[in-house]
Write a protein that holds these residues in place. Structure first.
Motif, short mmCIF file in Angstrom:
data_model
loop_
_atom_site.label_atom_id
_atom_site.label_comp_id
_atom_site.label_asym_id
_atom_site.label_seq_id
_atom_site.Cartn_x
_atom_site.Cartn_y
_atom_site.Cartn_z
N GLU A 74 3.32 6.07 -5.56
CA GLU A 74 3.04 6.19 -6.99
C GLU A 74 1.97 7.25 -7.26
O GLU A 74 1.96 7.88 -8.31
CB GLU A 74 2.59 4.83 -7.56
CG GLU A 74 3.69 3.78 -7.58
CD GLU A 74 3.15 2.41 -7.97
OE1 GLU A 74 1.91 2.26 -8.06
OE2 GLU A 74 3.98 1.49 -8.17
N ARG A 87 2.13 1.85 -3.46
CA ARG A 87 1.04 2.37 -4.28
C ARG A 87 0.77 3.84 -3.96
O ARG A 87 0.54 4.65 -4.87
CB ARG A 87 -0.22 1.54 -4.04
CG ARG A 87 -1.46 2.03 -4.77
CD ARG A 87 -1.29 1.98 -6.26
NE ARG A 87 -2.50 2.42 -6.94
CZ ARG A 87 -2.50 3.01 -8.12
NH1 ARG A 87 -1.35 3.22 -8.77
NH2 ARG A 87 -3.63 3.38 -8.68
N GLN A 126 -9.15 3.93 -4.67
CA GLN A 126 -7.80 3.41 -4.88
C GLN A 126 -7.49 2.19 -4.02
O GLN A 126 -6.75 1.30 -4.45
CB GLN A 126 -6.77 4.51 -4.59
CG GLN A 126 -6.81 5.68 -5.56
CD GLN A 126 -6.33 5.30 -6.95
OE1 GLN A 126 -5.67 4.29 -7.14
NE2 GLN A 126 -6.69 6.12 -7.93
N SER A 176 0.83 -1.21 0.00
CA SER A 176 0.00 0.00 0.00
C SER A 176 0.86 1.25 0.00
O SER A 176 0.53 2.24 -0.68
CB SER A 176 -0.94 0.00 1.21
OG SER A 176 -1.87 -1.05 1.14
N TYR A 184 -1.85 -9.77 -10.90
CA TYR A 184 -2.60 -9.29 -9.73
C TYR A 184 -3.95 -10.00 -9.54
O TYR A 184 -4.69 -9.67 -8.63
CB TYR A 184 -2.83 -7.77 -9.77
CG TYR A 184 -1.56 -6.99 -9.50
CD1 TYR A 184 -1.19 -6.66 -8.21
CD2 TYR A 184 -0.74 -6.61 -10.55
CE1 TYR A 184 -0.02 -5.95 -7.96
CE2 TYR A 184 0.44 -5.91 -10.31
CZ TYR A 184 0.80 -5.59 -9.02
OH TYR A 184 1.95 -4.90 -8.77
#
Length: 362
Positions: free
Chosen positions: A197, A194, A217, A191, A296
């Motif tokens: 990003e 992410r 998200q 997390s 994923y």
């Protein structure tokens, strides 16, 4: 902190390793790892602070640990001893409050809003608890004090080992805003990556995002992230909390493509799961295998047994059997996990089990 909750989080310092160093002076000042040696393809259950300097941590494969520290000393776990010490610590907690929520043998939350002691401040109670633990067990503990569980947990990590930190209501917002996103309790590596990003690098960045955006998200965890960015946590200290499942999983730096390697990794994960079952004196009837592929996509496979299990051989073989039925054609694997649910206490009679539900052993 009058008029609001007073929460203390207590975390023993390198608990298993510290017990071994206390009982065996030859280990003092040396890097030790409690767990199975590399020849047994085991994992590290706990590492002393001397070993952590080399980047060694719990759940690390023993083979990797010895590569990082060739003079690392492996010590076989003594769970009965750790459990006995844990009960000593629990007895100290009970002098101050009955609202004690165990997290593991070495960690717990205490609600001292209405303390049994005459001490008016939670910080003073935490200081006295730590002193009593050191005097009566010869071990050190760290503590965090705040007005909710999230902040108390965060505070504990700010002054480890053998330290104590208080986060007052008027300090929380500024502290959270300057905190790196990786430092947030409850935000894991995946997390956090992410978030970076997405340009979320600090608590201040997280606070700027709307709850709707975070849910889009990160799914339902987005609600939690929205709250902790503001220092909000309404969870109560649950004195009789019953754990629903125990498990472990590993994300791989590079996707796996060799089935034999995957089976070996499952065996390592099974060791970690059984270690946690031992910690909690638990067995489980339902074993669930989790597989996340390189794209994923994620699947789970479960099997429920008539009798509860906790034995390493059974957990390993059952997980590998479920995995063998997974179609891997053209797919790589980035994560494997094993969990056991439908839990019950192990090696105990019915009367003892009932007592444990009430006592919620720390």
């Amino acid at each position: 902190m009058d008029g609001i909750r007073k929460i203390i989080h207590v975390d023993m310092d390198a608990f298993y390793a510290s017990v071994e160093q206390r009982d065996y002076p030859q280990y003092q000042g040396k890097p030790i790892a409690v767990g199975s040696s590399p020849t047994q393809r085991g994992v590290v259950c706990a590492a002393s602070y001397e070993a952590r300097v080399f980047g060694i941590h719990s759940a690390m494969p023993s083979k990797l640990a010895i590569q990082r520290c060739p003079h690392l000393i492996f010590v076989k776990p003594r769970f009965e001893v750790y459990r006995t010490v844990s009960e000593q610590i629990r007895a100290i907690f009970e002098r101050y409050t009955d609202l004690i929520e165990p997290v593991a043998l070495d960690e717990a939350y205490l609600d001292v809003t209405e303390s049994k002691s005459n001490l008016p401040y939670a910080s003073a109670i935490a200081r006295e608890i730590r002193a009593s633990i050191q005097q009566e067990t010869g071990l050190t503990a760290s503590a965090g004090v705040s007005f909710n569980k999230f902040l108390a947990k965060m505070a504990t990590g700010m002054n480890k080992p053998n330290g104590s930190t208080v986060i007052l209501p008027d300090q929380a917002e500024a502290l959270i805003e300057q905190l790196a996103i990786e430092k947030f309790h409850g935000i894991g590596k995946v997390s956090a990556t992410r978030m970076r990003e997405l340009g979320i690098c600090t608590g201040a960045d997280l606070k700027q995002r709307s709850e709707t955006e975070l849910v889009q998200q990160f799914g339902k965890m987005g609600h939690h992230y929205f709250k902790i960015a503001r220092g909000q946590d309404d969870r109560i200290v649950e004195a009789n909390r019953v754990r629903k499942s125990l498990g472990a999983e590993t994300s791989f730096a590079q996707d796996l493509t060799d089935r034999a390697v995957m089976l070996h990794e499952l065996a390592t994960i099974a060791q970690d799961v059984c270690h946690r079952l031992e910690q909690h004196q638990a067995k489980g009837r339902t074993l669930t295998l989790k597989v996340k592929f390189g794209n994923y996509q994620q699947i789970t496979r479960s099997r429920t047994l008539l009798n509860p299990i906790c034995e390493l051989g059974i957990v390993t073989s059952l997980a590998q059997e479920l995995f063998e039925a997974v179609d891997l054609e053209g797919r790589s694997v980035r994560l494997l996990g094993i969990s056991l649910s439908n839990l019950g206490t192990s090696h105990l009679g019915s009367e003892t089990r009932a007592a444990l539900v009430q006592l919620a052993l720390f």
